[in-house]
Design a protein around this motif. Structure first.
Motif, short mmCIF file in Angstrom:
data_model
loop_
_atom_site.label_atom_id
_atom_site.label_comp_id
_atom_site.label_asym_id
_atom_site.label_seq_id
_atom_site.Cartn_x
_atom_site.Cartn_y
_atom_site.Cartn_z
N SER A 119 -1.51 74.41 2.35
CA SER A 119 -2.79 73.04 1.83
C SER A 119 -1.70 72.07 2.10
O SER A 119 -2.68 70.95 3.25
CB SER A 119 -3.69 72.49 0.87
N SER A 122 -0.81 71.94 5.73
CA SER A 122 -2.12 71.73 7.02
C SER A 122 -2.90 70.27 6.93
O SER A 122 -3.42 69.92 7.51
CB SER A 122 -3.07 72.83 6.43
N GLN A 126 -5.61 65.32 8.74
CA GLN A 126 -6.97 66.15 8.15
C GLN A 126 -6.27 66.11 6.81
O GLN A 126 -6.92 67.94 5.89
CB GLN A 126 -7.12 67.22 9.15
N VAL A 129 -8.91 69.47 4.54
CA VAL A 129 -8.21 70.44 4.80
C VAL A 129 -7.94 70.77 3.16
O VAL A 129 -8.11 72.49 3.05
CB VAL A 129 -7.97 70.37 5.89
N TRP A 132 -10.72 72.65 0.95
CA TRP A 132 -11.63 72.70 1.57
C TRP A 132 -10.07 74.80 2.01
O TRP A 132 -10.92 76.19 1.93
CB TRP A 132 -10.89 73.16 3.39
N ILE A 133 -9.17 74.30 2.23
CA ILE A 133 -8.10 75.87 1.69
C ILE A 133 -8.25 76.59 1.22
O ILE A 133 -8.39 77.28 0.62
CB ILE A 133 -7.11 75.85 1.87
N TYR A 229 -9.54 82.48 10.13
CA TYR A 229 -10.06 81.00 9.23
C TYR A 229 -8.65 80.19 8.96
O TYR A 229 -8.67 78.94 9.85
CB TYR A 229 -11.04 81.41 8.87
N SER A 232 -7.01 78.94 11.75
CA SER A 232 -7.09 77.43 12.31
C SER A 232 -7.91 76.28 11.50
O SER A 232 -7.44 75.83 12.13
CB SER A 232 -9.34 78.35 12.73
N LEU A 233 -7.56 76.57 10.23
CA LEU A 233 -7.18 75.56 9.70
C LEU A 233 -6.22 74.56 9.56
O LEU A 233 -6.18 73.13 9.32
CB LEU A 233 -7.71 75.63 7.49
N TYR A 234 -5.43 74.98 9.91
CA TYR A 234 -4.05 74.96 10.16
C TYR A 234 -4.09 73.86 11.31
O TYR A 234 -3.28 72.83 11.69
CB TYR A 234 -2.59 75.69 9.62
N GLY A 236 -6.90 73.71 13.22
CA GLY A 236 -7.62 72.65 13.82
C GLY A 236 -7.94 72.52 14.77
O GLY A 236 -8.95 72.22 15.49
#
Length: 237
Positions: A119, A122, A126, A129, A132-133, A229, A232-234, A236
């Motif tokens: 986290s 990431s 952002q 995130v 959310w992670i 997924y 993709s959070l890392y 973006g």
């Protein structure tokens, strides 16, 4: 009232030889407490016991025990966490690591530290995130756990949560590489695929046992999607 005897001089006279004997008796310092603060104690004790508060007079004998270290109090074993990290980063059986310990001996603090580290990586640009992670880690693990149980697997939620959390380490390893070669799209894509396959293989090889038989792809596929997924959070994307 206190009574303190003092030294007393004495003299003995022998009746046969009329020889005089003399000396001194040194008495010990003896103090008798005949009142004071202790005089009210029996009444207070009786009053508390009659009212049902006698437990206030009990002495806790555990205070004499030595306090345990903080890590032991929190059930944190750094050596065990370090060994599990190596098992995840080097999943090849030929290396001789007992990788089943990651599944059979789950812990919470190690996976949480890995998820928080991912986290923090990431968080660049952002901030939303991070929460959310952690949410995806918990609910994604819940989904994998329910699916595994439906398919006949014998795993606990703690085991799934630990394995999914630890298996984020390959994505953490490739993160610095993506920063360096981000301009080369082909190489960057290959590294992303390698990291996702690495993480998914580490998790699936621990969670997908022989009890699934022909149903293994039904569990491997959602694990693979989960790490896509996460990546993709890392990135973006």
């Amino acid at each position: 009232m206190q009574f303190s005897p003092t030294n007393v001089d004495f003299t003995f006279v022998s009746s046969t030889e009329a020889e005089e004997l003399s000396g001194t008796i040194s008495a010990p310092d003896i103090k008798l407490n005949m009142g004071g603060e202790g005089g009210k104690d029996p009444y207070a004790t009786t009053f508390l016991r009659q009212r049902g508060y006698g437990w206030l007079l009990e002495v806790d004998e555990d205070d004499t025990e030595e306090s345990k270290p903080l890590l032991e109090e929190l059930d944190i074993d750094l050596k065990d966490i370090y060994y599990k990290i190596r098992c995840v980063l080097m999943p090849m059986p030929s290396l001789g690591y007992n990788r089943q310990v990651v599944r059979d001996n789950p812990d919470f603090w190690g996976p949480l530290a890995v998820v928080l580290l991912f986290s923090m990586i990431s968080i660049y640009g952002q901030f939303r995130v991070v929460s959310w992670i952690i949410t995806i880690w918990i609910f994604g693990s819940t989904t994998i756990f329910l699916l595994a149980r439906v398919l006949g697997g014998e795993v606990s939620f703690g085991q799934v949560l630990g394995v999914i959390g630890y298996s984020l380490l390959p994505l953490i390893v490739i993160a610095p590489l993506l920063l360096v070669i981000g301009g080369f799209e082909v190489v960057s894509t290959l590294i992303k695929l390698f990291g996702v396959f690495w993480a998914a293989y580490s998790a699936a090889s621990l969670l997908v046992g022989d009890e699934f038989k022909t149903k293994k792809p039904l569990l491997i596929y959602p694990i693979f999607l989960l790490y896509i997924y996460f990546l993709s959070l890392y990135t973006g994307v």
